[in-house]
Design an enzyme around this catalytic site. Structure first.
Site, short mmCIF file in Angstrom:
data_model
loop_
_atom_site.label_atom_id
_atom_site.label_comp_id
_atom_site.label_asym_id
_atom_site.label_seq_id
_atom_site.Cartn_x
_atom_site.Cartn_y
_atom_site.Cartn_z
N SER A 76 0.82 -1.21 0.00
CA SER A 76 0.00 0.00 0.00
C SER A 76 0.86 1.26 0.00
O SER A 76 1.84 1.35 0.75
CB SER A 76 -0.91 0.01 1.23
OG SER A 76 -1.73 -1.13 1.27
N GLU A 95 -2.27 -3.01 14.31
CA GLU A 95 -3.00 -2.82 13.06
C GLU A 95 -4.47 -2.50 13.29
O GLU A 95 -5.11 -1.86 12.47
CB GLU A 95 -2.88 -4.07 12.19
CG GLU A 95 -3.24 -3.85 10.75
CD GLU A 95 -2.82 -5.01 9.86
OE1 GLU A 95 -2.57 -4.77 8.68
OE2 GLU A 95 -2.74 -6.14 10.34
N SER A 139 -6.35 -12.84 5.77
CA SER A 139 -7.54 -13.41 5.16
C SER A 139 -8.47 -14.03 6.21
O SER A 139 -8.05 -14.35 7.33
CB SER A 139 -7.15 -14.47 4.13
OG SER A 139 -6.62 -15.61 4.78
#
Length: 384
Positions: free
Chosen positions: A160, A243, A367
């Site tokens: 990113s 995070e 995920s």
């Protein structure tokens, strides 16, 4: 935890709201960035980062700032529809890790640039074949022959903001022949290097935006190691623990605004008279209330699996919202509205943008499959 806002927090909220309104409201110097998601104009976005830095709004949680003040800021930031910050990786991931694992010299070298909004960081973790299974990292680093740092070679992906970043922290294998969690180090390197050392290739997504990239390193020089050499896995896990935190409550303010838009669209199209769609919309509303209550309940705790549960909940919720955003518009949901919310030849409506971007929600940041494994092993005690 017993979570609430006191009078001082509300005074802080009023100050934050006033500051944001003065800059993003009508006539504000950054009104053009209101509601902007994709960082298409890097210079404007960098100017916004510097404005945040000058206002003292970067690093509210360093080293142990008021949790309620952080929540207030993230909520007001979302309510103001402020642009997604370019400095989020440096501020919310690297800086807290530096404060825990970095040396005094590193704090003095790296924190001021992050706090001022001048220096943008990106994260070199995922690789082809080493995404959710991060321990499969194959990027290597060897000591430079001149004794000045490390030379990094390999490929990172889904990086990113890398095309706008000044620095990158890279998880690389510094011990030849090592496997899995052993022999890794977290290296810090400038993105501006000699020609050919670093190549950034933007990845165009379904929504036409390219905030992710592939990054190729060819003996790119890293100038620092965060933590000890060989302790990269431990440092990387420390970093990932930051995070999801107070920022999640700000994210939910944005979700509330998106849901309100879907509800209005359903009323305008008559879709809210369909009992099946009406039930789905009601479930989305109720789930959002539960999501916020759970975020408040677990804020500041270190219970095993808390972050994994939160990630599963919001990722699935946002994907369902993206589907509903288009569905409630009926056939009109398939057509553009004349306003380009994507880029170039992608004239997406806001609903279409939400639908397409939300496809990635259950993948990035860990995920769904990995989150379920974490819950099974660390919370329920099930065998691997």
């Amino acid at each position: 935890m017993d979570f609430g806002f006191d009078a001082a927090d509300e005074e802080f909220r009023a100050r934050a709201r006033e500051w944001l309104t003065a800059r993003l409201g009508p006539g504000g110097a950054f009104a053009d960035l209101r509601g902007v998601k994709a960082p298409d104009d890097a210079q404007r976005r960098r100017a916004w980062e510097r404005e945040l830095g000058a206002g003292g709004w970067i690093g509210l949680g360093w080293p142990e700032g008021s949790l309620t003040r952080q929540v207030v800021w993230f909520e007001e930031y979302a309510r103001a529809q402020a642009p997604d910050p370019l400095g989020i990786v440096g501020e919310q991931l690297l800086a807290p890790t530096l404060l825990l694992r970095g040396s005094v010299t590193q704090l003095e070298r790296y924190l001021p640039g992050i706090a001022s909004g001048e220096v943008i960081w990106c994260q070199g973790y995922s690789e082809p074949g080493a995404g959710s299974d991060l321990a499969a990292v194959r990027t290597v680093a060897v000591p430079a022959a001149d004794g000045d740092g490390w030379l990094v070679s390999g490929q990172k992906t889904w990086t990113s903001l890398s095309q706008w970043a000044d620095w990158c922290f890279v998880l690389a294998r510094t011990e030849p022949g090592s496997q899995r969690h052993a022999g890794l180090s977290l290296l810090l390197l400038p993105m501006e290097q000699e020609a050919g050392r670093i190549e950034v290739r933007p990845i165009r997504q379904l929504n036409g935006v390219s905030e992710f990239s592939e990054v190729f390193f060819d003996e790119a020089r890293a100038v620092d190691v965060l933590g000890e050499v060989g302790e990269g896995w431990s440092v990387a896990m420390t970093l990932l623990s930051f995070e999801r935190g107070a920022g999640m409550l700000g994210r939910q303010i944005g979700y509330e605004r998106e849901l309100d838009a879907v509800l209005r669209a359903a009323a305008n199209s008559g879709a809210d008279r369909d009992p099946v769609l009406r039930e789905a919309l009601l479930q989305q509303w109720a789930s959002l209330q539960v999501m916020r209550a759970n975020a408040l309940r677990t804020l500041g705790t270190a219970e095993p699996g808390t972050a994994a549960v939160a990630k599963l909940v919001w990722a699935g919720w946002h994907q369902r919202l993206g589907e509903l955003a288009v569905q409630v518009r009926g056939l009109a949901g398939a057509f553009a509205d004349g306003a380009a919310h994507g880029v170039d030849d992608y004239p997406l409506t806001v609903a279409q943008h939400t639908l397409l971007f939300s496809r990635a929600d259950t993948i990035y940041g860990g995920s769904d499959q990995i989150q379920r494994n974490i819950i099974a092993e660390r919370v329920l005690g099930l065998p691997r």
